[in-house]
Design a protein around this motif. Structure first.
Motif, PDB file in Angstrom:
ATOM      1  N   VAL A 100     -17.607 124.157  53.805  1.00 24.24           N
ATOM      2  CA  VAL A 100     -18.168 122.991  53.141  1.00 24.24           C
ATOM      3  C   VAL A 100     -19.469 123.412  52.482  1.00 24.24           C
ATOM      4  O   VAL A 100     -20.300 124.084  53.100  1.00 24.24           O
ATOM      5  CB  VAL A 100     -18.426 121.852  54.154  1.00 24.24           C
ATOM      6  CG1 VAL A 100     -19.116 120.680  53.478  1.00 24.24           C
ATOM      7  CG2 VAL A 100     -17.128 121.439  54.806  1.00 24.24           C
ATOM      8  N   VAL A 101     -19.620 123.029  51.236  1.00 21.83           N
ATOM      9  CA  VAL A 101     -20.816 123.387  50.481  1.00 21.83           C
ATOM     10  C   VAL A 101     -21.475 122.116  49.974  1.00 21.83           C
ATOM     11  O   VAL A 101     -20.796 121.212  49.484  1.00 21.83           O
ATOM     12  CB  VAL A 101     -20.453 124.294  49.280  1.00 21.83           C
ATOM     13  CG1 VAL A 101     -21.681 124.606  48.457  1.00 21.83           C
ATOM     14  CG2 VAL A 101     -19.773 125.554  49.752  1.00 21.83           C
ATOM     15  N   ILE A 102     -22.774 122.042  50.110  1.00 28.43           N
ATOM     16  CA  ILE A 102     -23.532 120.931  49.555  1.00 28.43           C
ATOM     17  C   ILE A 102     -24.336 121.490  48.386  1.00 28.43           C
ATOM     18  O   ILE A 102     -25.073 122.460  48.548  1.00 28.43           O
ATOM     19  CB  ILE A 102     -24.479 120.321  50.600  1.00 28.43           C
ATOM     20  CG1 ILE A 102     -23.665 119.761  51.755  1.00 28.43           C
ATOM     21  CG2 ILE A 102     -25.358 119.257  49.955  1.00 28.43           C
ATOM     22  CD1 ILE A 102     -24.508 119.291  52.904  1.00 28.43           C
ATOM     23  N   ALA A 103     -24.182 120.890  47.230  1.00 25.12           N
ATOM     24  CA  ALA A 103     -24.908 121.333  46.038  1.00 25.12           C
ATOM     25  C   ALA A 103     -25.796 120.205  45.539  1.00 25.12           C
ATOM     26  O   ALA A 103     -25.365 119.049  45.463  1.00 25.12           O
ATOM     27  CB  ALA A 103     -23.929 121.737  44.941  1.00 25.12           C
ATOM     28  N   THR A 104     -27.027 120.546  45.233  1.00 28.13           N
ATOM     29  CA  THR A 104     -27.957 119.577  44.656  1.00 28.13           C
ATOM     30  C   THR A 104     -28.660 120.235  43.475  1.00 28.13           C
ATOM     31  O   THR A 104     -28.560 121.450  43.273  1.00 28.13           O
ATOM     32  CB  THR A 104     -29.021 119.136  45.679  1.00 28.13           C
ATOM     33  OG1 THR A 104     -29.781 120.274  46.096  1.00 28.13           O
ATOM     34  CG2 THR A 104     -28.389 118.479  46.891  1.00 28.13           C
ATOM     35  N   ARG A 105     -29.351 119.432  42.719  1.00 27.67           N
ATOM     36  CA  ARG A 105     -30.132 119.978  41.607  1.00 27.67           C
ATOM     37  C   ARG A 105     -31.248 120.867  42.162  1.00 27.67           C
ATOM     38  O   ARG A 105     -31.807 120.579  43.226  1.00 27.67           O
ATOM     39  CB  ARG A 105     -30.740 118.852  40.775  1.00 27.67           C
ATOM     40  CG  ARG A 105     -29.705 118.034  40.017  1.00 27.67           C
ATOM     41  CD  ARG A 105     -30.401 116.973  39.185  1.00 27.67           C
ATOM     42  NE  ARG A 105     -31.102 116.033  40.041  1.00 27.67           N
ATOM     43  CZ  ARG A 105     -30.689 114.798  40.300  1.00 27.67           C
ATOM     44  NH1 ARG A 105     -29.577 114.358  39.755  1.00 27.67           N
ATOM     45  NH2 ARG A 105     -31.376 114.014  41.083  1.00 27.67           N
ATOM     46  N   ALA A 106     -31.551 121.927  41.456  1.00 29.43           N
ATOM     47  CA  ALA A 106     -32.638 122.825  41.867  1.00 29.43           C
ATOM     48  C   ALA A 106     -33.923 122.014  41.993  1.00 29.43           C
ATOM     49  O   ALA A 106     -34.250 121.205  41.131  1.00 29.43           O
ATOM     50  CB  ALA A 106     -32.809 123.953  40.854  1.00 29.43           C
ATOM     51  N   GLY A 107     -34.617 122.216  43.079  1.00 26.02           N
ATOM     52  CA  GLY A 107     -35.895 121.547  43.280  1.00 26.02           C
ATOM     53  C   GLY A 107     -35.783 120.112  43.779  1.00 26.02           C
ATOM     54  O   GLY A 107     -36.801 119.441  43.913  1.00 26.02           O
ATOM     55  N   GLU A 108     -34.600 119.627  44.046  1.00 25.76           N
ATOM     56  CA  GLU A 108     -34.428 118.253  44.526  1.00 25.76           C
ATOM     57  C   GLU A 108     -35.063 118.111  45.900  1.00 25.76           C
ATOM     58  O   GLU A 108     -34.714 118.816  46.834  1.00 25.76           O
ATOM     59  CB  GLU A 108     -32.943 117.909  44.607  1.00 25.76           C
ATOM     60  CG  GLU A 108     -32.661 116.508  45.080  1.00 25.76           C
ATOM     61  CD  GLU A 108     -33.112 115.441  44.099  1.00 25.76           C
ATOM     62  OE1 GLU A 108     -33.966 114.617  44.501  1.00 25.76           O
ATOM     63  OE2 GLU A 108     -32.640 115.435  42.956  1.00 25.76           O
ATOM     64  N   ARG A 109     -36.025 117.215  46.019  1.00 29.63           N
ATOM     65  CA  ARG A 109     -36.749 117.032  47.272  1.00 29.63           C
ATOM     66  C   ARG A 109     -36.769 115.574  47.730  1.00 29.63           C
ATOM     67  O   ARG A 109     -37.557 115.194  48.582  1.00 29.63           O
ATOM     68  CB  ARG A 109     -38.211 117.500  47.134  1.00 29.63           C
ATOM     69  CG  ARG A 109     -38.362 118.948  46.719  1.00 29.63           C
ATOM     70  CD  ARG A 109     -38.052 119.878  47.888  1.00 29.63           C
ATOM     71  NE  ARG A 109     -38.249 121.256  47.485  1.00 29.63           N
ATOM     72  CZ  ARG A 109     -37.279 122.127  47.302  1.00 29.63           C
ATOM     73  NH1 ARG A 109     -36.032 121.781  47.482  1.00 29.63           N
ATOM     74  NH2 ARG A 109     -37.527 123.367  46.932  1.00 29.63           N
ATOM     75  N   GLY A 110     -35.902 114.755  47.152  1.00 29.31           N
ATOM     76  CA  GLY A 110     -35.870 113.338  47.511  1.00 29.31           C
ATOM     77  C   GLY A 110     -35.565 113.133  48.988  1.00 29.31           C
ATOM     78  O   GLY A 110     -34.864 113.929  49.618  1.00 29.31           O
ATOM     79  N   HIS A 111     -36.087 112.039  49.532  1.00 31.32           N
ATOM     80  CA  HIS A 111     -35.919 111.730  50.949  1.00 31.32           C
ATOM     81  C   HIS A 111     -34.436 111.640  51.340  1.00 31.32           C
ATOM     82  O   HIS A 111     -34.031 112.183  52.372  1.00 31.32           O
ATOM     83  CB  HIS A 111     -36.649 110.425  51.288  1.00 31.32           C
ATOM     84  CG  HIS A 111     -36.346 109.906  52.661  1.00 31.32           C
ATOM     85  ND1 HIS A 111     -36.826 110.520  53.796  1.00 31.32           N
ATOM     86  CD2 HIS A 111     -35.584 108.870  53.076  1.00 31.32           C
ATOM     87  CE1 HIS A 111     -36.371 109.869  54.859  1.00 31.32           C
ATOM     88  NE2 HIS A 111     -35.626 108.856  54.452  1.00 31.32           N
ATOM     89  N   LEU A 112     -33.625 110.959  50.548  1.00 34.92           N
ATOM     90  CA  LEU A 112     -32.213 110.798  50.887  1.00 34.92           C
ATOM     91  C   LEU A 112     -31.463 112.130  50.836  1.00 34.92           C
ATOM     92  O   LEU A 112     -30.608 112.399  51.685  1.00 34.92           O
ATOM     93  CB  LEU A 112     -31.552 109.783  49.956  1.00 34.92           C
ATOM     94  CG  LEU A 112     -32.008 108.336  50.151  1.00 34.92           C
ATOM     95  CD1 LEU A 112     -31.346 107.434  49.114  1.00 34.92           C
ATOM     96  CD2 LEU A 112     -31.709 107.849  51.559  1.00 34.92           C
ATOM     97  N   VAL A 113     -31.781 112.967  49.846  1.00 39.59           N
ATOM     98  CA  VAL A 113     -31.123 114.270  49.741  1.00 39.59           C
ATOM     99  C   VAL A 113     -31.492 115.130  50.952  1.00 39.59           C
ATOM    100  O   VAL A 113     -30.631 115.760  51.566  1.00 39.59           O
ATOM    101  CB  VAL A 113     -31.487 114.980  48.418  1.00 39.59           C
ATOM    102  CG1 VAL A 113     -30.971 116.398  48.400  1.00 39.59           C
ATOM    103  CG2 VAL A 113     -30.942 114.189  47.237  1.00 39.59           C
ATOM    104  N   THR A 114     -32.747 115.133  51.315  1.00 35.20           N
ATOM    105  CA  THR A 114     -33.204 115.900  52.467  1.00 35.20           C
ATOM    106  C   THR A 114     -32.536 115.390  53.749  1.00 35.20           C
ATOM    107  O   THR A 114     -32.056 116.180  54.570  1.00 35.20           O
ATOM    108  CB  THR A 114     -34.739 115.818  52.603  1.00 35.20           C
ATOM    109  OG1 THR A 114     -35.318 116.344  51.399  1.00 35.20           O
ATOM    110  CG2 THR A 114     -35.247 116.594  53.794  1.00 35.20           C
ATOM    111  N   ALA A 115     -32.472 114.086  53.924  1.00 35.33           N
ATOM    112  CA  ALA A 115     -31.836 113.507  55.115  1.00 35.33           C
ATOM    113  C   ALA A 115     -30.351 113.857  55.151  1.00 35.33           C
ATOM    114  O   ALA A 115     -29.818 114.168  56.224  1.00 35.33           O
ATOM    115  CB  ALA A 115     -32.033 111.995  55.127  1.00 35.33           C
ATOM    116  N   PHE A 116     -29.691 113.817  53.980  1.00 36.42           N
ATOM    117  CA  PHE A 116     -28.267 114.157  53.943  1.00 36.42           C
ATOM    118  C   PHE A 116     -28.055 115.610  54.323  1.00 36.42           C
ATOM    119  O   PHE A 116     -27.157 115.927  55.097  1.00 36.42           O
ATOM    120  CB  PHE A 116     -27.679 113.880  52.559  1.00 36.42           C
ATOM    121  CG  PHE A 116     -26.227 114.237  52.475  1.00 36.42           C
ATOM    122  CD1 PHE A 116     -25.275 113.427  53.071  1.00 36.42           C
ATOM    123  CD2 PHE A 116     -25.811 115.391  51.842  1.00 36.42           C
ATOM    124  CE1 PHE A 116     -23.933 113.753  53.028  1.00 36.42           C
ATOM    125  CE2 PHE A 116     -24.466 115.735  51.783  1.00 36.42           C
ATOM    126  CZ  PHE A 116     -23.530 114.911  52.381  1.00 36.42           C
TER     127      PHE A 116
END
Length: 129
Positions: A100-116
């Motif tokens: 399983v791979v989680i991909a986000t935008r480079a530099g994404e530091r939002g609270h929800l992304v971090t929690a996920f």
């Protein structure tokens, strides 16, 4: 994991193999690649899994299994039977785990992304045998 009704002949087994449920219907999915993945198609012996009902949602899948119309493969640690007493999940030996791979935008530091990310990381460690 294989989801079965709590009253199924395999319920309570510590572990099973593909051969243990090779002749039992599995739920079907509309998207061909998704269907092949979750029904292990083609099987090592070349036979297809017997067809169960076509399901569109997770709830449909759980109802089909609980109603005895089909079985379903599901991710380990997915919580599929944790809240339902009419279902049980059995580890299936011999099926390779997937990555399983989680991909986000480079530099994404939002609270929800971090929690996920943290939640996914914790879940992946809990689901290992």
């Amino acid at each position: 994991m294989l989801l079965v009704p709590a009253s199924h002949r395999l319920a309570g087994k510590e572990s099973i193999t593909l051969d243990d449920f090779a002749d039992e219907p599995l739920v079907r999915y509309a998207e061909a690649a998704y269907d092949a993945f979750w029904r292990i198609g083609p099987r090592p012996d070349g036979r297809p899994a017997p067809d169960g009902p076509l399901v569109e949602t997770h709830a449909d899948k759980l109802e089909a299994v609980a109603g005895g119309r089909a079985l379903a493969l599901a991710p380990a640690g997915g919580g599929n039977s944790a809240v339902r007493r009419d279902l049980t999940a059995i580890p299936v030996a011999g099926i390779e785990p997937c990555t399983v791979v989680i991909a986000t935008r480079a530099g994404e530091r939002g609270h929800l992304v971090t929690a996920f990310r943290e939640s996914a990381r914790a879940a992946s460690h809990r689901s290992r045998f």
